[in-house]
Design an enzyme around this catalytic site. Structure first.
Site, PDB file in Angstrom:
ATOM      1  N   ASP A  80     -13.475 -13.574  -1.056  1.00  0.00           N
ATOM      2  CA  ASP A  80     -12.681 -12.524  -1.704  1.00  0.00           C
ATOM      3  C   ASP A  80     -11.252 -13.034  -1.888  1.00  0.00           C
ATOM      4  O   ASP A  80     -10.879 -14.041  -1.303  1.00  0.00           O
ATOM      5  CB  ASP A  80     -12.686 -11.267  -0.817  1.00  0.00           C
ATOM      6  CG  ASP A  80     -12.530  -9.985  -1.624  1.00  0.00           C
ATOM      7  OD1 ASP A  80     -12.130 -10.055  -2.801  1.00  0.00           O
ATOM      8  OD2 ASP A  80     -12.790  -8.900  -1.060  1.00  0.00           O
ATOM      9  N   ARG A  86      -1.458  -4.824  -6.040  1.00  0.00           N
ATOM     10  CA  ARG A  86      -2.501  -3.802  -6.216  1.00  0.00           C
ATOM     11  C   ARG A  86      -1.931  -2.533  -6.864  1.00  0.00           C
ATOM     12  O   ARG A  86      -2.685  -1.684  -7.317  1.00  0.00           O
ATOM     13  CB  ARG A  86      -3.194  -3.505  -4.876  1.00  0.00           C
ATOM     14  CG  ARG A  86      -4.153  -4.633  -4.486  1.00  0.00           C
ATOM     15  CD  ARG A  86      -4.760  -4.460  -3.112  1.00  0.00           C
ATOM     16  NE  ARG A  86      -3.806  -4.805  -2.076  1.00  0.00           N
ATOM     17  CZ  ARG A  86      -4.072  -4.833  -0.782  1.00  0.00           C
ATOM     18  NH1 ARG A  86      -5.279  -4.521  -0.354  1.00  0.00           N
ATOM     19  NH2 ARG A  86      -3.159  -5.167   0.098  1.00  0.00           N
ATOM     20  N   GLN A  87      -0.599  -2.402  -6.888  1.00  0.00           N
ATOM     21  CA  GLN A  87       0.029  -1.287  -7.630  1.00  0.00           C
ATOM     22  C   GLN A  87       0.556  -1.892  -8.927  1.00  0.00           C
ATOM     23  O   GLN A  87       1.761  -2.024  -9.151  1.00  0.00           O
ATOM     24  CB  GLN A  87       1.152  -0.657  -6.792  1.00  0.00           C
ATOM     25  CG  GLN A  87       1.838   0.539  -7.444  1.00  0.00           C
ATOM     26  CD  GLN A  87       1.071   1.854  -7.339  1.00  0.00           C
ATOM     27  OE1 GLN A  87       0.231   2.025  -6.466  1.00  0.00           O
ATOM     28  NE2 GLN A  87       1.335   2.788  -8.235  1.00  0.00           N
ATOM     29  N   GLU A  93      19.419  -6.306   9.736  1.00  0.00           N
ATOM     30  CA  GLU A  93      19.683  -6.956   8.443  1.00  0.00           C
ATOM     31  C   GLU A  93      19.443  -8.451   8.588  1.00  0.00           C
ATOM     32  O   GLU A  93      19.624  -9.032   9.661  1.00  0.00           O
ATOM     33  CB  GLU A  93      21.127  -6.679   7.987  1.00  0.00           C
ATOM     34  CG  GLU A  93      21.287  -5.289   7.409  1.00  0.00           C
ATOM     35  CD  GLU A  93      22.652  -5.049   6.778  1.00  0.00           C
ATOM     36  OE1 GLU A  93      23.510  -5.946   6.848  1.00  0.00           O
ATOM     37  OE2 GLU A  93      22.843  -3.953   6.229  1.00  0.00           O
ATOM     38  N   HIS A 110      -3.478 -10.818  -7.386  1.00  0.00           N
ATOM     39  CA  HIS A 110      -4.577  -9.839  -7.411  1.00  0.00           C
ATOM     40  C   HIS A 110      -4.814  -9.279  -8.814  1.00  0.00           C
ATOM     41  O   HIS A 110      -5.968  -9.137  -9.233  1.00  0.00           O
ATOM     42  CB  HIS A 110      -4.273  -8.701  -6.436  1.00  0.00           C
ATOM     43  CG  HIS A 110      -5.363  -7.689  -6.385  1.00  0.00           C
ATOM     44  ND1 HIS A 110      -6.585  -7.937  -5.792  1.00  0.00           N
ATOM     45  CD2 HIS A 110      -5.438  -6.435  -6.897  1.00  0.00           C
ATOM     46  CE1 HIS A 110      -7.356  -6.868  -5.925  1.00  0.00           C
ATOM     47  NE2 HIS A 110      -6.691  -5.953  -6.592  1.00  0.00           N
ATOM     48  N   LYS A 144     -19.411  -2.541  -5.257  1.00  0.00           N
ATOM     49  CA  LYS A 144     -18.597  -1.840  -4.260  1.00  0.00           C
ATOM     50  C   LYS A 144     -17.898  -0.644  -4.874  1.00  0.00           C
ATOM     51  O   LYS A 144     -17.449  -0.698  -6.010  1.00  0.00           O
ATOM     52  CB  LYS A 144     -17.564  -2.823  -3.720  1.00  0.00           C
ATOM     53  CG  LYS A 144     -16.523  -2.253  -2.788  1.00  0.00           C
ATOM     54  CD  LYS A 144     -15.612  -3.335  -2.247  1.00  0.00           C
ATOM     55  CE  LYS A 144     -14.259  -3.305  -2.896  1.00  0.00           C
ATOM     56  NZ  LYS A 144     -13.301  -4.253  -2.305  1.00  0.00           N
ATOM     57  N   ASP A 189      21.366  -4.797  13.676  1.00  0.00           N
ATOM     58  CA  ASP A 189      20.866  -3.655  12.888  1.00  0.00           C
ATOM     59  C   ASP A 189      19.654  -4.038  12.034  1.00  0.00           C
ATOM     60  O   ASP A 189      19.233  -3.279  11.163  1.00  0.00           O
ATOM     61  CB  ASP A 189      21.975  -3.086  11.997  1.00  0.00           C
ATOM     62  CG  ASP A 189      22.494  -4.123  11.003  1.00  0.00           C
ATOM     63  OD1 ASP A 189      21.999  -5.273  11.017  1.00  0.00           O
ATOM     64  OD2 ASP A 189      23.394  -3.781  10.209  1.00  0.00           O
ATOM     65  N   ARG A 237     -14.716   1.936  -3.794  1.00  0.00           N
ATOM     66  CA  ARG A 237     -13.704   2.227  -2.778  1.00  0.00           C
ATOM     67  C   ARG A 237     -13.561   3.735  -2.624  1.00  0.00           C
ATOM     68  O   ARG A 237     -13.328   4.452  -3.585  1.00  0.00           O
ATOM     69  CB  ARG A 237     -12.359   1.584  -3.155  1.00  0.00           C
ATOM     70  CG  ARG A 237     -11.285   1.826  -2.116  1.00  0.00           C
ATOM     71  CD  ARG A 237     -10.129   0.858  -2.181  1.00  0.00           C
ATOM     72  NE  ARG A 237     -10.421  -0.489  -1.735  1.00  0.00           N
ATOM     73  CZ  ARG A 237     -10.557  -0.860  -0.461  1.00  0.00           C
ATOM     74  NH1 ARG A 237     -10.462   0.038   0.509  1.00  0.00           N
ATOM     75  NH2 ARG A 237     -10.825  -2.116  -0.151  1.00  0.00           N
ATOM     76  N   ASP A 254     -17.599  -7.783  -4.598  1.00  0.00           N
ATOM     77  CA  ASP A 254     -17.583  -6.813  -5.702  1.00  0.00           C
ATOM     78  C   ASP A 254     -17.643  -7.554  -7.038  1.00  0.00           C
ATOM     79  O   ASP A 254     -17.441  -8.766  -7.099  1.00  0.00           O
ATOM     80  CB  ASP A 254     -16.378  -5.846  -5.627  1.00  0.00           C
ATOM     81  CG  ASP A 254     -15.046  -6.562  -5.662  1.00  0.00           C
ATOM     82  OD1 ASP A 254     -14.880  -7.479  -6.478  1.00  0.00           O
ATOM     83  OD2 ASP A 254     -14.160  -6.200  -4.866  1.00  0.00           O
TER      84      ASP A 254
HETATM   85  C1  R5P Z   1     -10.138  -5.547  -3.940  1.00  0.00           C
HETATM   86  O1  R5P Z   1     -10.182  -5.431  -5.151  1.00  0.00           O
HETATM   87  C2  R5P Z   1      -9.843  -6.860  -3.276  1.00  0.00           C
HETATM   88  O2  R5P Z   1     -10.408  -7.904  -4.016  1.00  0.00           O
HETATM   89  C3  R5P Z   1     -10.343  -6.896  -1.852  1.00  0.00           C
HETATM   90  O3  R5P Z   1     -11.748  -6.741  -1.859  1.00  0.00           O
HETATM   91  C4  R5P Z   1      -9.724  -5.802  -1.028  1.00  0.00           C
HETATM   92  O4  R5P Z   1      -8.328  -5.839  -1.128  1.00  0.00           O
HETATM   93  C5  R5P Z   1     -10.127  -5.942   0.417  1.00  0.00           C
HETATM   94  O5  R5P Z   1      -9.609  -4.890   1.135  1.00  0.00           O
HETATM   95  P1  R5P Z   1     -10.208  -4.468   2.541  1.00  0.00           P
HETATM   96  O6  R5P Z   1     -10.226  -5.695   3.423  1.00  0.00           O
HETATM   97  O7  R5P Z   1      -9.243  -3.420   3.036  1.00  0.00           O
HETATM   98  O8  R5P Z   1     -11.566  -3.917   2.318  1.00  0.00           O
END
Ligand code: R5P
Length: 284
Positions: free
Chosen positions: A211, A91-92, A36, A124, A185, A34, A187, A162
């Site tokens: 990055d 990221r959240q 798990e 992050h 950058k 299943d 988004r 960025d």
């Molecule tokens: C954003 O703040 C991160 O530092 C990366 O630039 C981002 O997560 C990259 O995401 P993706 O490859 O989807 O552009």
């Protein structure tokens, strides 16, 4: 001393065991019909100092991590350090809209319940570390190791895609001994980014775009397009965490001469280990 490596971090666990002069525990991980998860640590960890290594992404690896923590704590260990090389959900790190969870905080609360120490790599959002309030928590930087790797490749410019990662790019450039620049950058959505054109003085240069995460690859593709237009001779895409969502590698390969990540997420582009940095941090 033992290192226990979950199935998402076998390579890093084995490297870390070498760096710490520790034993690598034998473990069994399987899935029931299943789906798990089942884990079992085959060595006796009584009295041992234990490092448990498991990346917390994607979701199934989080469940495995929690089960491994529980299995480790069933022994009379002298201490347990949980190493989560890639901390998913960072990221959240806040509530962007009413009704959302603070996902990174939820994960931090679960992980810290079963450990004496928490170690991650290039988280992050630094705010995540603040949620480890009942255990010691360290965020180790992979950038010195990335810098050494790029110095060997003869890179002569570092580009941050960025402004948010500009400090990291300068740090890598310091190790390489070259200049650094950044792009601006915006988004648009989860898969689309826009980049303001900028003169980069990249003509004839071997440039590494650095990055923290490569996810869909959209950020790197846009940065690489600017570099190509401005005459860069080689373009390297380098990051700590190679998430490579969907067809990211297929998007990146035509625009980059080389793609390289650390072993926080094990993938076909892994070429730098963060194990020496984690071991160094532990020895301090
Ligand atoms: C954003 O703040 C991160 O530092 C990366 O630039 C981002 O997560 C990259 O995401 P993706 O490859 O989807 O552009």
């Amino acid at each position: 001393m033992y290192v226990v490596g979950g199935s998402a971090s076998r390579l890093l666990a084995s490297e870390l065991a070498k760096c710490l002069n520790a034993k690598l525990a034998k473990i069994e991980v399987k899935r029931f019909p299943d789906d798990e998860c089942y884990v079992r640590i085959e060595d006796d960890l009584d009295g041992e100092e234990v490092f448990l290594v498991q990346t917390a992404w994607p979701d199934r690896n989080i469940v495995e991590l929690v089960l491994l923590q529980d299995a480790v704590n069933e022994f009379e260990v002298s201490s347990v350090a949980t190493v989560v090389p890639y901390f998913g959900y960072a990221r959240q790190d806040k509530q962007f809209k009413q009704g959302e969870p603070v996902s990174a905080r939820a994960l931090a609360r679960i992980i810290q319940m079963q450990t004496d120490e928490f170690i991650t790599v290039d988280v992050h959002a630094p705010s995540v570390m603040g949620w480890f309030d009942s255990t010691s928590a360290k965020d180790v930087s992979a950038y010195p190791q990335i810098g050494r790797f790029l110095a060997d490749l003869g890179v002569d410019m570092i580009l941050s895609p960025d402004e948010g990662r500009w400090e990291n790019a300068k740090r890598v450039a310091g190790v390489v001994g070259c200049g650094a620049d950044y792009l601006v950058k915006e988004r648009i959505d989860g898969e689309t980014v826009a980049m303001t054109p900028k003169s980069l003085r990249a003509e004839g240069k071997r440039v590494a775009i650095v990055d923290d995460i490569i996810s869909t690859g959209g950020t790197i593709v846009k940065a690489a397009e600017q570099l190509r237009r401005q005459g860069a001779s080689k373009i390297f895409a380098v990051c700590t965490h190679g998430v490579f969502a969907g067809n990211a590698i297929e998007r990146l390969e035509p625009v980059c001469d080389r793609i390289c990540t650390t072993d926080t997420i094990e993938n076909p582009k892994t070429c730098v280990s963060v194990a020496p940095l984690i071991a160094e941090e532990e020895r301090e």
